[in-house]
Design an enzyme around this catalytic site. Structure first.
Site, PDB file in Angstrom:
ATOM      1  N   GLU A  38       0.866  -1.175   0.000  1.00  0.00           N
ATOM      2  CA  GLU A  38       0.000   0.000   0.000  1.00  0.00           C
ATOM      3  C   GLU A  38       0.905   1.228   0.000  1.00  0.00           C
ATOM      4  OE1 GLU A  38      -3.530   2.291   2.518  1.00  0.00           O
ATOM      5  OE2 GLU A  38      -2.649   0.435   3.314  1.00  0.00           O
ATOM      6  N   ARG A 263       6.179 -13.032   9.344  1.00  0.00           N
ATOM      7  CA  ARG A 263       6.808 -11.771   8.995  1.00  0.00           C
ATOM      8  C   ARG A 263       8.147 -11.637   9.717  1.00  0.00           C
ATOM      9  NH1 ARG A 263       2.881  -7.208  10.937  1.00  0.00           N
ATOM     10  NH2 ARG A 263       4.529  -5.923   9.987  1.00  0.00           N
ATOM     11  N   LYS A 273       4.619   0.604   9.718  1.00  0.00           N
ATOM     12  CA  LYS A 273       4.648   1.836   8.935  1.00  0.00           C
ATOM     13  C   LYS A 273       3.953   2.978   9.677  1.00  0.00           C
ATOM     14  CE  LYS A 273       3.256   0.325   4.807  1.00  0.00           C
ATOM     15  NZ  LYS A 273       2.872   0.403   3.371  1.00  0.00           N
TER      16      LYS A 273
END
Length: 554
Positions: A38, A263, A273
């Site tokens: 994104e 992850r 983020k």
């Protein structure tokens, strides 16, 4: 840029095994993966793991990888982030086969939502966000059907068309999938798939005032592009049933499959983020590319190489179990990458002036020095030596402890690639700080002369005072402290106050030609990178990439 044929074979892992089986069985004829960020921030080291996994997996099996921007939330997204992501992927050494945006498919997504409405599998809900949240249920209690759940297909089609036409305010109505409010998987309890949002979009402008939710858009994007293996992190595992439902019920001709892996988590490192943006917005750091940031642009500015990051990503592997990787492991791979590449030179970070009183005042001689002792192919260079030099402040002590082998009154040391010098006297300033040493040298002890008359235990580095260039050195420690005593504190409360130290010193005059991103090993200090943001034609700034030694064991 790295070509596909140059990419190394990826280590064996469960996803690679799945791909192998799918190809052998004929389930897929060509592997197609995607990296779908994104554009709401800059990429970080965790994204680098995903980039390497998706691109290298497809490359190994002669497949394709798309770079796709999941831009379904115009409030948080920006073209700046799009461009930074493209630059990061290319810098890492990869080239996408297709460049797409989720927003490229908005019309197709709208049509697929209409398909669901016509099948009686989607409805327009007038409830507020809070009301929907309250009726969703819990992990142990089923949800409650919306009072608008049984609207007719005709009414839902008309309302959805009016949503698109801009007749409703933000949040006034949503489109929800009609699945099962009693499902043990909360993600299947009539999730929202469209919301009203009057916001300018970086790619489509003001063409739309309704936007699909990520969980609805993502499987459609994969299916439209023919993605065969949709690889994501474990937090999306519970979303997989809805992912499959969307592909099936929207009657997509291509059927992708989602696979999840753990992850990347690094010690002393923020991997969110949202939190990284908070650091930038509150000016706790010098932008997204601050060398203390775990962003790819921050690592690049600090001096990490694409090779070191790719090798790190391969080494940590792909698994389904949660783990935390020691950040020192990343440091290990940059040391390994630079040890045969970086020119080894001398820099003095905290200078102390030395006057060699018996050296001729006007004499300058050139001394021979290897550019990299471990890589003879890098050749040699000539460095100037004269009566006045700079050494490190901590290479002298007025009253040294036992086993201190550097300079102190009456002691002798070797200057690297030069001569033996002996400390005879020193000068202090009005605060009692030693500011100058007076030494003598022994002309017979020149490095390379074969002198064997006596030995000294200490060797120190130096730079010639007459020709040395002033330089700024930026020294880094982890930005975030692992604070076991205050685990509940905000991450901002755990910022390391010593994460950046700036010192002024000197480097050899051969640094005049140094360019941004040139990398050097300064003796005893570590590997440094010429900072691209603050270095100018008359100002050299070096970022510490990593120290010379590590406690990490491979």
């Amino acid at each position: 840029m790295e070509t596909k044929s140059a990419v190394l074979s990826t280590p064996s892992n469960f996803i690679k095994n799945i791909v192998n089986e799918d190809l052998k069985s004929g389930k897929v004829s060509q592997v197609i993966t995607r990296f779908p960020p994104e554009p709401n921030g800059y990429l970080h080291i965790g994204h680098a793991k995903s980039i390497c996994l998706n691109f290298e997996l497809a490359d190994e099996f002669k497949g394709l990888t798309n770079l796709r921007f999941d831009d379904t939330n115009p409030v948080k997204e920006d073209t700046e982030y799009v461009e930074s992501i493209k630059a990061d992927v290319e810098w890492l050494g990869f080239q996408w086969d297709g460049l797409f945006f989720a927003s490229d498919y908005f019309e197709e997504m709208y049509k697929r939502a209409v398909v669901l409405i016509n099948k009686g599998l989607a409805f327009v809900d007038d409830q507020s966000a809070d009301e929907i949240r309250e009726t969703r249920g819990t992990l142990t209690q089923p949800g409650t059907n919306s009072p608008y759940r049984e609207r007719s297909i005709e009414e839902n089609l008309a309302l959805f068309e009016r949503m698109r036409a801009g007749e409703f305010k933000d949040g006034e109505r949503v489109l929800r999938a009609k699945i099962d409010m009693s499902s043990p998987n909360i993600n299947l309890r009539d999730p929202i798939i469209y919301r009203v949002l009057h916001a300018h979009h970086h790619n489509t402008g003001d063409a739309w005032c309704i936007y699909p939710m990520y969980a609805f858009a993502h499987p459609l994007e994969d299916a439209i592009e023919g993605v065969t293996h949709s690889i994501c992190t474990l937090e999306f595992e519970d979303q997989r049933p809805f992912y499959d439902w969307v592909v099936r019920e929207c009657e997509m001709p291509n059927v992708p499959r989602q696979y999840e892996f753990a992850r990347l988590n690094l010690t002393n490192t923020v991997m969110s983020k949202r939190k990284l943006k908070q650091l930038v917005d509150e000016k706790a750091v010098d932008g997204w590319d601050d060398p203390r940031m775990p962003t790819i642009s921050g690592l690049r500015r600090r001096g990490f190489t694409a090779e070191s990051i790719r090798n790190f990503a391969r080494e940590i592997g792909v698994a389904r179990s949660y783990s935390v990787v020691d950040a020192k492991m990343l440091d290990h791979f940059i040391r390994e990458d630079l040890k045969l590449k970086a020119l080894r030179t001398m820099g003095v970070l905290n200078p102390l002036k030395v006057v060699i009183t018996n050296y001729p005042e006007d004499q300058v001689e050139m001394l021979d020095m290897e550019n990299n002792a471990e890589n003879p192919e890098m050749g040699n260079r000539q460095i100037p030596f004269s009566r006045e030099i700079y050494i490190e402040q901590d290479d002298f002590m007025e009253n040294p402890p036992n086993k201190y082998f550097r300079l102190f009154p009456g002691n002798e040391v070797r200057l690297k690639n030069a001569y033996f010098i002996k400390c005879n006297d020193f000068i202090k300033d009005e605060n009692g700080k030693v500011v100058e040493l007076h030494c003598t040298y022994d002309v017979e002890t020149k490095s390379g002369s074969g002198f064997t008359g006596r030995k000294v235990k200490g060797t120190i580095h130096w730079v010639d005072a007459k020709s040395a260039l002033p330089a700024e050195f930026r020294l880094y420690e982890p930005l975030i402290l692992d604070n076991e005593e205050n685990e509940d504190a905000s991450f901002l409360e755990n910022l390391n106050p010593n994460s950046l130290q700036i010192v002024q010193g000197f480097v050899e005059d051969n640094m005049k030609q140094a360019q941004p991103h040139d990398k050097f090993q300064f003796f005893r200090h570590g590997y440094f990178n010429v900072d691209p943001k603050h270095t100018t034609s008359d100002r050299l700034v070096f970022n510490l990439i990593v120290s010379l030694k590590s406690s990490f064991e491979v």
